[in-house]
Design an enzyme around this catalytic site. Structure first.
Site, PDB file in Angstrom:
ATOM      1  N   ASP A   1       0.853  -1.177   0.000  1.00  0.00           N
ATOM      2  CA  ASP A   1       0.000   0.000   0.000  1.00  0.00           C
ATOM      3  C   ASP A   1       0.899   1.239   0.000  1.00  0.00           C
ATOM      4  O   ASP A   1       2.102   1.140   0.244  1.00  0.00           O
ATOM      5  CB  ASP A   1      -0.904  -0.025   1.231  1.00  0.00           C
ATOM      6  CG  ASP A   1      -2.029   0.996   1.150  1.00  0.00           C
ATOM      7  OD1 ASP A   1      -2.198   1.603   0.081  1.00  0.00           O
ATOM      8  OD2 ASP A   1      -2.722   1.194   2.159  1.00  0.00           O
TER       9      ASP A   1
ATOM     10  N   THR B   1      -0.222   4.772   1.392  1.00  0.00           N
ATOM     11  CA  THR B   1      -0.412   5.692   2.509  1.00  0.00           C
ATOM     12  C   THR B   1       0.054   5.080   3.823  1.00  0.00           C
ATOM     13  O   THR B   1      -0.417   4.029   4.245  1.00  0.00           O
ATOM     14  CB  THR B   1      -1.888   6.106   2.625  1.00  0.00           C
ATOM     15  OG1 THR B   1      -2.302   6.664   1.379  1.00  0.00           O
ATOM     16  CG2 THR B   1      -2.079   7.118   3.739  1.00  0.00           C
TER      17      THR B   1
ATOM     18  N   ARG C   1      -3.008  13.750  -2.834  1.00  0.00           N
ATOM     19  CA  ARG C   1      -4.144  12.838  -2.776  1.00  0.00           C
ATOM     20  C   ARG C   1      -5.407  13.686  -2.838  1.00  0.00           C
ATOM     21  O   ARG C   1      -5.598  14.577  -2.009  1.00  0.00           O
ATOM     22  CB  ARG C   1      -4.109  12.034  -1.475  1.00  0.00           C
ATOM     23  CG  ARG C   1      -5.202  10.998  -1.392  1.00  0.00           C
ATOM     24  CD  ARG C   1      -5.162  10.259  -0.077  1.00  0.00           C
ATOM     25  NE  ARG C   1      -6.104   9.157  -0.064  1.00  0.00           N
ATOM     26  CZ  ARG C   1      -6.390   8.416   0.995  1.00  0.00           C
ATOM     27  NH1 ARG C   1      -5.787   8.671   2.138  1.00  0.00           N
ATOM     28  NH2 ARG C   1      -7.255   7.431   0.926  1.00  0.00           N
TER      29      ARG C   1
ATOM     30  N   THR D   1      -2.627   1.003  -4.512  1.00  0.00           N
ATOM     31  CA  THR D   1      -3.122   2.101  -3.700  1.00  0.00           C
ATOM     32  C   THR D   1      -4.523   2.518  -4.110  1.00  0.00           C
ATOM     33  O   THR D   1      -4.937   2.293  -5.256  1.00  0.00           O
ATOM     34  CB  THR D   1      -2.174   3.322  -3.807  1.00  0.00           C
ATOM     35  OG1 THR D   1      -2.715   4.423  -3.087  1.00  0.00           O
ATOM     36  CG2 THR D   1      -1.985   3.737  -5.259  1.00  0.00           C
TER      37      THR D   1
ATOM     38  N   ASN E   1     -11.410  -5.788   4.578  1.00  0.00           N
ATOM     39  CA  ASN E   1     -11.562  -6.462   3.285  1.00  0.00           C
ATOM     40  C   ASN E   1     -10.242  -6.931   2.688  1.00  0.00           C
ATOM     41  O   ASN E   1     -10.240  -7.569   1.636  1.00  0.00           O
ATOM     42  CB  ASN E   1     -12.282  -5.535   2.293  1.00  0.00           C
ATOM     43  CG  ASN E   1     -13.702  -5.236   2.724  1.00  0.00           C
ATOM     44  OD1 ASN E   1     -14.328  -6.046   3.392  1.00  0.00           O
ATOM     45  ND2 ASN E   1     -14.202  -4.079   2.361  1.00  0.00           N
TER      46      ASN E   1
END
Length: 1082
Positions: free
Chosen positions: A385, A387, A601, A663, A750
């Protein structure tokens, strides 16, 4: 508060957890429980008070009995292959009245048990202490700050915050709850989640079952929806789950259940089957072939195999001497068998793993499953990922575009949490402005047009106020100044903290409007952010809006730009809200791309008025709320990459590991960060569009491709933007189809399927949910990508060290076995073999040259080339062709030198007389044999010890262990000393041969050898030949592997080579066309 501890159980963890309450907590209001527990709902307990309660109540854990069983460890030392054979040898020695050998073997048995016990006990204690580190964590408020602590450190009165995916750490009384549901199947057996209500009231005396106490949440249940704040009322064995555990204590049968028919009957064969399986389970556990990691089970099978070989070798010894029942023949047969059993193999492996996991904790990695220790060194691809992992996770708002007004920019700040620390500038133009002239402007002109001013200069604007309402209310974070420290603190998700800080710059923080006696705003409902939907919506009521009803309700939304646009039907301009059509969407997307290209972002903000039709928000479908929205603008947040990320990515490439970024950010944002940290090449803009489109994909593009189309790509995408949990699963599966070994990071609920599907699942210790951590193999305590590299390096170091001590043990076994078996050919005049080593010498060599040097090899630091070699093949494991050839060469070379030393003393420099009955005692004609035996004993002892030093690196010379040593002539001495445990293990064995050779009585009576003089020349020459032989073999290996060995495939080199040039050939192909078509549709 706790009645002075009068009712406390002697074991403090089982003391009364909520004796201070006047009634059961579910019968009291939340405020009353907080008051009676002497805590503060905003600031929680102080650290000092939490420590005092920890002392009083103990750890928040279930009593599972003693963690480390001394008796069990002691029994394991007795009942293992080596221990059993030693005990058998001791019994045989006493039976045949060989008192000296019996006494020596008894001493060896005792020493072996003591040493093994101490080693394994230390390892078990280490592993036991590390297990607590992998326990779930909880978010608790203490001293006004939100902290993440181990769940076992929770105490009664703690204020905790839980969200979807978290595990409830203790029994709690809810204070606040928003759309909150928990799964209590473990406690109640109810399969459906239970909707909770913090305001639920129950009449005193009512018989309310655990599952119906809607204002409570219970330990070990998981949050399936929403969020809540609660006060802890019971911990440890006083929780509801603790009471169940108490009632089940002792019900741990190791007997297999009998399979019965529909009517409850079972035939005799079913009882026999259950009995056989039970015996098999216990035998497998006893032998270690059904417990532990795959490598531990494999080595246990190896020990069993070698035990059988040892029996065969013992029979050969007896057969070679006509199955004579003489004491010395029987003892020699037992000694030969012992020589084939690798002493302390599994114990040293356990210790090595325990030390490795402890080292990993210091490098911010917690190992949850020991299997991952073996897997880490085999990782070929990391899917990470962005972040908080590749980036710092310390976000700050840099741009805010309000469609109806213009663009706000935030200046630099030394403290991202301080709303007063930065100035604001404003310009009426949007980020993407195609109406500007081509005449360039100077910095002075731009500064004059958009000066930096305090945030208070921009308040009061109508549409900006509405924009701030969305930013502050559609947000779960809180920002406040700590009155004790005068520092700014924040709680919540980093993205939401940054947006809340931005709103607070204009004195528009959520607390201003929702706290106090008569707050103007109140939250009615919340539809939390979901990794699939990628947006969040809240509904608020404004009590001071005026109008006929005196209040108004609004739905506020924020999320990924594309997902918010899907819910919008209008866009707000200064004059009016106009319909959202394709032209307006394109305008929004162009502005988003400009912000994203700056590495920001980008999120979108929208709202709609809400007609109050119900108070039962749980019954309103999400899709009914998230529609007919009005688009207000964009907000751009900057999350700088971690300083160490670029170097870590480069080191991964050198190690042959490809890094992929998966991401949820926009494609342009992901691309900018990926270039910055080195996942994408700096020259990416010089590549053709079809190459770029293949290197960087969105989740929609990737998921649109069939498996065959994905497999046809020359390499898989390095960056996937707008990634969903299902995309992660497909990425893992695609890599597996290419025979790659995958490590995957994840923090959300998830993400669990992808974490389980990956070869190494990596959970986030700070930002990860308990569900994700439970599905992972290792957990990063600092959520830092560089820590993944630390874990891989440590995994490779351990794998290397395991290979080293296994090679050392087995090569030594081969050397001993060959020396003893071939030595049977030396026979005296009576036809009995004259043994080149006495039984006690064999035992001494096994004891002094195996356990401690191998432990030292297990603790050996990583070599400087450990991260420049390709990942190892886990299917092959430690028993590579190289290791098998090495142990054969080293074993036979050592055996040849030992037999040569014996032959030189007896037949070359002696008269060849093997005497009579020289295996039993020194008598006339046996001195030559005893001197030859001493020479052989010293040679084999020293060779086995020196081999441990040679095993420090399997290919490099012991005299040049570094590629570019600073002190070339003294480097070998420095490396010999860098591992003090290995150094002193070798020195101890080296020195002890002298008293054993020269102490009268001990030499000739016990060890059956005699003092030597000129024979030292043979020992020294053969020691030199030993080193020359090993070094020559290593030299040959280096030459071979330079020409034919596996080379590291550096992805950075591949990016500039043929790999991506093949992408250009796919231009116009079905794969590229499918991606381009989908991009055009977007």
């Amino acid at each position: 508060m706790q009645n002075d501890g009068e009712d406390i159980h002697p074991r403090s963890r089982e003391g009364p957890m909520h004796n201070a309450l006047s009634n059961d907590p579910y019968l009291l209001s939340g405020d009353e429980v907080v008051r009676q527990m002497s805590t503060d709902p905003e600031n929680g307990l102080s650290d000092a008070e939490a420590g005092a309660r920890m002392t009083k109540f103990g750890l928040n854990e279930l009593d599972t009995g003693p963690g480390v069983s001394v008796v069990r460890i002691l029994l394991r030392q007795l009942f293992n292959a080596m221990g059993l054979v030693l005990i058998m040898a001791m019994v045989v020695s006493f039976a045949i009245r060989s008192w000296i050998e019996a006494a020596v073997i008894t001493a060896v048995v005792i020493v072996n048990i003591i040493v093994g016990f101490l080693q394994e006990y230390s390892a078990e204690k280490t592993m036991d202490s590390l297990r607590s580190l992998s326990s779930p964590t909880a978010s608790v408020i203490r001293s006004g700050q939100s902290k993440t602590i181990r769940s076992i450190d929770i105490v009664p009165g703690d204020i905790i915050e839980v969200k979807i995916g978290d595990t409830i750490p203790a029994d709690v009384r809810l204070i606040e709850a928003m759309n909150f549901e928990t799964d209590e199947a473990l406690l109640t057996g109810e399969s459906l989640p239970v909707a909770k209500d913090s305001n639920a009231n129950f009449n005193e005396g009512a018989d309310i079952g655990v599952g119906d106490r809607l204002n409570m949440a219970y330990s070990s249940s998981t949050v399936s929806k929403g969020r809540a704040k609660a006060v802890v009322v019971a911990t440890g064995m006083q929780t509801e789950i603790g009471k169940i555990a108490q009632s089940l204590r002792g019900d741990k049968s190791r007997v297999r259940k009998v399979i019965r028919g529909p009517e409850g009957n079972a035939g005799v064969h079913r009882y026999l089957q259950a009995g056989a399986l039970t015996v098999g389970d216990n035998v497998g556990k006893f032998l270690g072939v059904s417990v532990g990691t795959p490598l531990q089970r494999k080595l246990s099978w190896l020990a069993i195999f070698l035990f059988l070989i040892a029996v065969v070798f013992a029979i050969i010894c007896l057969a070679a001497n006509g199955f004579s029942n003489r004491q010395e023949v029987i003892l020699y047969a037992v000694g030969t068998g012992l020589s084939m059993i690798p002493a302390s193999l599994v114990v040293v492996l356990t210790i090595t793993m325990a030390v490795g996991t402890k080292i990993m904790v210091g490098r911010n990695v917690i190992v949850r499953k020991l299997d991952s220790l073996e897997a880490l060194g085999a990782v070929t691809n990391i899917c990470s990922d962005k972040t908080g992992t590749l980036t710092q996770g310390k976000m700050v708002v840099k741009k805010a575009w309000i469609v109806a007004e213009g663009t706000y920019s935030v200046g630099d700040s030394n403290n991202p949490l301080d709303p007063t620390s930065a100035e604001i500038s404003f310009e009426v133009n949007p980020p993407f402005d195609d109406t500007q002239s081509n005449v360039p402007t100077t910095q002075a002109q731009r500064l004059a047009e958009s000066p930096w001013l305090p945030a208070s200069e921009f308040t009061g604007k109508e549409f900006f106020t509405q924009y701030l309402n969305i930013a502050t209310f559609c947000n779960l974070a809180s920002v406040h100044r700590n009155h004790e420290t005068e520092q700014w603190d924040a709680r919540g998700d980093p993205t939401e903290i940054a947006i809340q800080v931005f709103a607070s710059r204009f004195d528009w923080g959520r607390r201003r409007f929702t706290s106090g006696d008569n707050p103007p705003w109140a939250q009615l409902a919340e539809y939390p952010f979901d990794s699939n939907i990628k947006r969040m919506t809240v509904i608020y009521r404004n009590f001071r809006s005026g109008g006929e009803k005196g209040c108004a309700e609004w739905a506020f939304m924020k999320g990924a730009v594309e997902k918010v646009l899907e819910a919008c039907t209008t866009i707000q301009y200064a004059d009016e809200a106009v319909p959202m059509n394709a032209e307006q969407e394109e305008k929004v997307l162009k502005n988003m791309e400009v912000l994203a290209s700056q590495g920001l972002r980008v999120l979108a903000l929208a709202k709609r008025s809400w007609d109050p039709r119900t108070e039962d928000w749980g019954r309103i479908p999400r899709e009914d709320v998230e529609r007919d929205m009005t688009f207000f603008g964009l907000i751009g947040l900057y999350d700088p990459p971690r300083v160490e990320t670029a170097g870590a990515v480069k080191d991964c490439h050198r190690a042959g590991i490809t890094v992929h970024m998966l991401t949820g950010d926009h494609k342009q944002t992901a691309r900018a960060i990926a270039i910055d940290v080195g996942i994408l090449p700096r020259r990416v803009n010089q590549l053709s569009p079809d190459v770029i489109s293949s290197m960087i994909m969105t989740a929609a593009q990737f998921d649109h491709l069939t498996d065959d189309a994905i497999d046809d790509l020359p390499v898989l995408p390095l960056v996937i933007a707008r990634c969903t949990p299902q995309t992660k699963v497909r990425m893992v599966e695609a890599l597996h189809r290419r025979k790659k070994f995958v490590a995957m990071t994840g923090d959300g609920v998830n993400d669990s399927p992808a974490l389980k599907r990956a070869d190494v699942g990596i959970g986030m210790g700070m930002a990860g949910s308990d569900v994700a951590k439970d599905a992972s193999d290792i957990v990063l305590t600092d959520d830092n990508f560089a820590s993944i590299l630390n874990a891989i390096e440590e995994g490779r170091r351990m794998f290397d060290n395991i290979k080293k001590f296994v090679l050392h043990l087995l090569a030594e076994n081969i050397a001993q076995a060959c020396t003893l078996l071939i030595g049977l050919a030396f026979k005296d005049s009576t036809g009995l073999s004259v043994f080149p080593l006495a039984p006690v010498e064999i035992l001494w060599i096994i004891m002094i040259t195996s356990s401690f040097p191998d432990m030292g090899l297990g603790w050996e630091p990583a070599s400087d080339d450990v991260m420049t070699r390709p990942p190892h093949d886990l299917k092959v494991g430690i028993f590579t062709k190289e290791l098998l050839v090495d142990l054969t060469v080293y074993g036979f070379w050592m055996a040849a030198l030992c037999l040569t030393s014996f032959a030189l003393v007896i037949f070359v420099f002696g008269d060849g007389n093997l005497g009579h009955n020289c295996n039993h005692s020194i008598n006339d004609g046996c001195e030559l044999v005893f001197r030859g035996r001493s020479t052989t004993f010293i040679c084999l002892t020293w060779f086995a010890l020196f081999l441990a030093w040679e095993m420090v690196h399997m290919r490099r010379s012991f005299f040049r262990l570094e590629s570019n040593p600073p002190h070339i002539w003294t480097m070998w001495a420095r490396h010999a000393w860098r591992n003090p445990f290995l150094f002193w293990s070798i020195m101890a064995g080296f020195i002890t041969v002298f008293p054993i050779i020269y102490i009268p009585g001990l030499n000739t009576v016990v060890f059956k050898h005699a003092p030597i003089s000129w024979e030292w020349g043979i020992v020294i020459i053969e020691a030199l030949l030993f080193f020359l032989g090993i070094e020559f073999w290593k030299f040959c290996k280096r030459v071979y592997f330079r020409r034919h060995g596996d080379k590291v495939k550096n992805p950075e080199t591949e990016l500039g080579g043929a790999t991506f040039s093949r992408y250009a050939s796919t231009a116009g192909s079905g794969v590229t066309d499918a991606c381009a078509e989908l991009e055009a549709q977007k």
